[in-house]
Design an enzyme around this catalytic site. Sequence first.
Site, PDB file in Angstrom:
ATOM      1  CB  SER A 220      -0.924  -0.008   1.218  1.00 40.76           C
ATOM      2  OG  SER A 220      -1.819  -1.100   1.146  1.00 40.76           O
TER       3      SER A 220
ATOM      4  CD  GLU B 241      -3.753  -8.099  -6.095  1.00 41.15           C
ATOM      5  OE1 GLU B 241      -3.524  -8.943  -5.191  1.00 41.15           O
ATOM      6  OE2 GLU B 241      -3.741  -8.370  -7.304  1.00 41.15           O
TER       7      GLU B 241
END
Length: 476
Positions: free
Chosen positions: A218, A238
């Site tokens: 992330s 993703e």
Amino acid sequence: MGQGVVIEKDNANGSNVIVNKNPATDEVISKVPCSSTAELDALLETAQTAQPAWALLDVAKRIQLLKDGMAELAKLHKEELPPLMTREMGKPLSEAQEEVDEALEKDEFLQLLQDSLQPKQHNSCLVVRQAVGVVVVLSPWNFPVDEILYLLLPALGSGNTAIVKPSEVTPETGAKVVSALASVLPPGVVQLAQGDGAVGAYLVSHPTVDMVCMTGSSATGKNILGSAAPSMKRFVLELGGKDPMVVLEDADLNKAAKDAATYSLSNTGQVCCSVERIYVAQSVYDPFCDLVTKYTRDNFKVGNGMDEGVNVGPLVSTMQRDIVAKQVDDAVQKGAKVLYKSPIPEEKPGSFYPVTVVADITKGMDIYTQETFGPVVALMPFDGTETEAIRLANDTEYGLSGAVYSQDVPKAQRIAAQIQAGQVGINCYALECMDVACPWVGFKSSGYNYHSGVEGFHNFSLPKSLVFVPPPEEED
């Protein structure tokens, strides 16, 4: 996360090279030259030049060429990819073989992609799909074959050209995937770049690039969004997860315990959608902990992924091993209980960490909030109510996947529907059981846009409405 890859200067020409090491033995597999900025500029120019002709090909022709490329990949590299993958990133050979076998089965995936790109008629309007342009694919090390294909195939099938930068952890594996496809496709349609984050950053910010597709952490995804936003690029990202598993009082405890261990430890826990938070109804917490501990002790062996009987390999690096160790140590210092720690190989070097079952996790511990990405089964009790199950499952910045175990399927479905995640398994692990037509989605910090399924395929092209003069209405 935690790649710890060494980039050094090549004394012969002064360029950077990736020192490609085996995490189980620390042996140097190869030294892979990083792409220079001049080489990247040339790749991008070639991709931009090749893109219009590729997009003009009939969709069915593009898909057939991709099928031919997959056949070539199977022909050239099916046998050598699994051991190479194991040497580069440590995955047990059986899991590497399974990944390659599944990655090569893309006929249904490609047929769905072809169907999703067909024009749609709406009265006198025709909606067609138009390619975005030049796409950069940044692929991860934990699934270094399949994750390239999940992003690359829809990008190419939609009429884009692509440059693939494999993870610097698995450069040789990624290179074989790209080279096999490139050998069948027209020149310039798919090309390979090699290097670390600096190479990726150069590609992401380059004005020639129209779209960035990435599977990774992330933190990296947020950096990509920030650096590419000024040029209004499109994205499919993703990202990471901290996935919950909810075990209710009426669950099949044996099945749930087996899945809790298996999907916490698969790929040495180095999966974005690993089970990382296991909430168990208080009334069955103690017997469930016993079942998980026994199953883990009896079924998981840590070692070199090339050795027979090993199903948990090394962590990808000593850096990642130390991250996992720090989280477990922090939890123990704050009151968690270690129920089991497996043996690990005595020989050094090697970035091995024991398979570990930890109980009584609480919110104040690092392991509760931070992505672990290691072979740890993390257990915690809760009051067993639907309301608390939903609250706890959503108590995270992430939202990739989750699971709910209960023999009352309507109740499990009610909980699953309110978990903020892209895919939630009901008495199963979502990744293992999902149909090929389903999209793979990350909520919150777990993703930006999504891939796979018709919904995901459409992120790789843009809809365009061709509007015709409506036919005159017939008079009575």
